[in-house]
Scaffold this active site. Structure first.
Site, PDB file in Angstrom:
ATOM      1  N   GLY A   1       0.794  -1.215   0.000  1.00 53.82           N
ATOM      2  CA  GLY A   1       0.000   0.000   0.000  1.00 53.82           C
ATOM      3  C   GLY A   1       0.828   1.267   0.000  1.00 53.82           C
ATOM      4  O   GLY A   1       0.396   2.302  -0.509  1.00 53.82           O
TER       5      GLY A   1
ATOM      6  N   GLU B   1       1.708   1.895  -3.507  1.00 56.97           N
ATOM      7  CA  GLU B   1       0.487   2.324  -4.193  1.00 56.97           C
ATOM      8  C   GLU B   1       0.164   3.784  -3.893  1.00 56.97           C
ATOM      9  O   GLU B   1      -0.259   4.534  -4.784  1.00 56.97           O
ATOM     10  CB  GLU B   1      -0.667   1.404  -3.787  1.00 56.97           C
ATOM     11  CG  GLU B   1      -0.527   0.013  -4.402  1.00 56.97           C
ATOM     12  CD  GLU B   1      -1.438  -1.030  -3.769  1.00 56.97           C
ATOM     13  OE1 GLU B   1      -2.103  -1.760  -4.528  1.00 56.97           O
ATOM     14  OE2 GLU B   1      -1.482  -1.130  -2.519  1.00 56.97           O
TER      15      GLU B   1
ATOM     16  N   GLU C   1       2.846  -8.450  -2.184  1.00 53.44           N
ATOM     17  CA  GLU C   1       1.634  -9.138  -1.731  1.00 53.44           C
ATOM     18  C   GLU C   1       1.610 -10.613  -2.127  1.00 53.44           C
ATOM     19  O   GLU C   1       0.987 -11.433  -1.437  1.00 53.44           O
ATOM     20  CB  GLU C   1       0.390  -8.436  -2.289  1.00 53.44           C
ATOM     21  CG  GLU C   1       0.097  -7.070  -1.699  1.00 53.44           C
ATOM     22  CD  GLU C   1       0.793  -5.934  -2.425  1.00 53.44           C
ATOM     23  OE1 GLU C   1       0.446  -4.771  -2.168  1.00 53.44           O
ATOM     24  OE2 GLU C   1       1.705  -6.209  -3.258  1.00 53.44           O
TER      25      GLU C   1
END
Length: 261
Positions: free
Chosen positions: A110, A113, A133
């Site tokens: 994240g 991201e 991930e």
């Protein structure tokens, strides 16, 4: 407004948003995502900041999602978690003002991201990037597969997401994920210099540049150039255009005052 997991400060037209859970490398849980979204709204409403900088407390930018949260999710909860993250990053991407990721350490999952949803990324020499991930038996959920492919190409995005490989700031720079790399001890100051340079520009033309690049990127060239021409013309409705050209002819620094609304 007070926050538990982030800090928000505004100074000299630059808003600094700091992810502030250093004890867990600023890992993202639902509360942090909610606070992040609220902070973006606060910055937008206050109309005090012309640029947003994002960084992390301690030795990480954001090291990914909170694994304890992920472990307790069922499919419905996982979808809601992903949607909340995606909505926050779409809100970041859609902000009228430029957003700069100031990556001071780990930007994984994240965190990577979030960085990719900013307008560009400045990183310390020891920063690390990745979408690991796959090592948890899942895939990126906050838009990582899509933004990464658009930034570095499909083949590189597949390789990084399929292997979970962590890359250095230098490799991220070489593939176009990062735009500037600075020594760790000067990262904040150097990124702030860039932010203040941008903050001195006219807000109308800054928003216009962001709008045209973001909305024209996936269009065909002719359609995108038509959008550019229309937006170029709209800049002439702002007093900043008159001020900019007059200042140039008078050989002085322009004083932009144009407002977004």
């Amino acid at each position: 407004m007070g926050y538990k997991n982030i800090k928000l400060e505004v100074s000299d037209s630059v808003a600094m948003l700091t992810f502030n859970r250093p004890e867990v490398l600023n890992a993202l849980n639902p509360e942090t995502i909610s606070e992040f979204r609220s902070a973006l709204q606060q910055v937008q409403k206050k109309d005090q900041a012309k640029v947003l900088m994002l960084t992390g407390a301690g030795r990480a930018f954001v090291a990914g999602a909170d694994i304890q949260v992920l472990q307790g999710l069922d499919p419905l909860g996982a979808r809601q978690f992903a949607q909340a993250g995606q909505e926050a990053l779409f809100a970041l991407e859609a902000m009228d003002i430029p957003a700069i990721a100031c990556v001071n350490g780990f930007a994984l999952g994240g965190g990577c991201e979030i960085a990719m949803a900013c307008d560009f990324v400045c990183a310390s020499e020891d920063a690390k990037f990745g979408q690991p991930e796959i090592n948890l038996g899942i895939i990126p959920g906050f838009g990582g597969t899509q933004r990464l492919a658009r930034l570095v190409g499909k083949a590189r995005a597949k390789e990084l997401c399929m292997t979970g490989r962590i890359i250095s700031a230098q490799e991220a720079f070489a593939m176009g994920l990062v735009t500037r790399v600075f020594p760790a001890n000067t990262l904040i100051d150097e990124t702030m210099k860039i932010a203040k340079t941008i903050a001195d520009k006219g807000m109308v033309s800054l928003r216009a540049i962001k709008h045209v690049i973001n909305n024209g990127f996936d269009a065909d060239l002719k359609t995108a150039c038509a959008l550019e021409a229309d937006t170029f013309a709209m800049c002439f409705a702002s007093p900043d255009q008159k001020e900019g050209t007059t200042a140039f002819l008078e050989k002085r620094k322009p004083k932009f005052t144009g407002k977004l609304v």
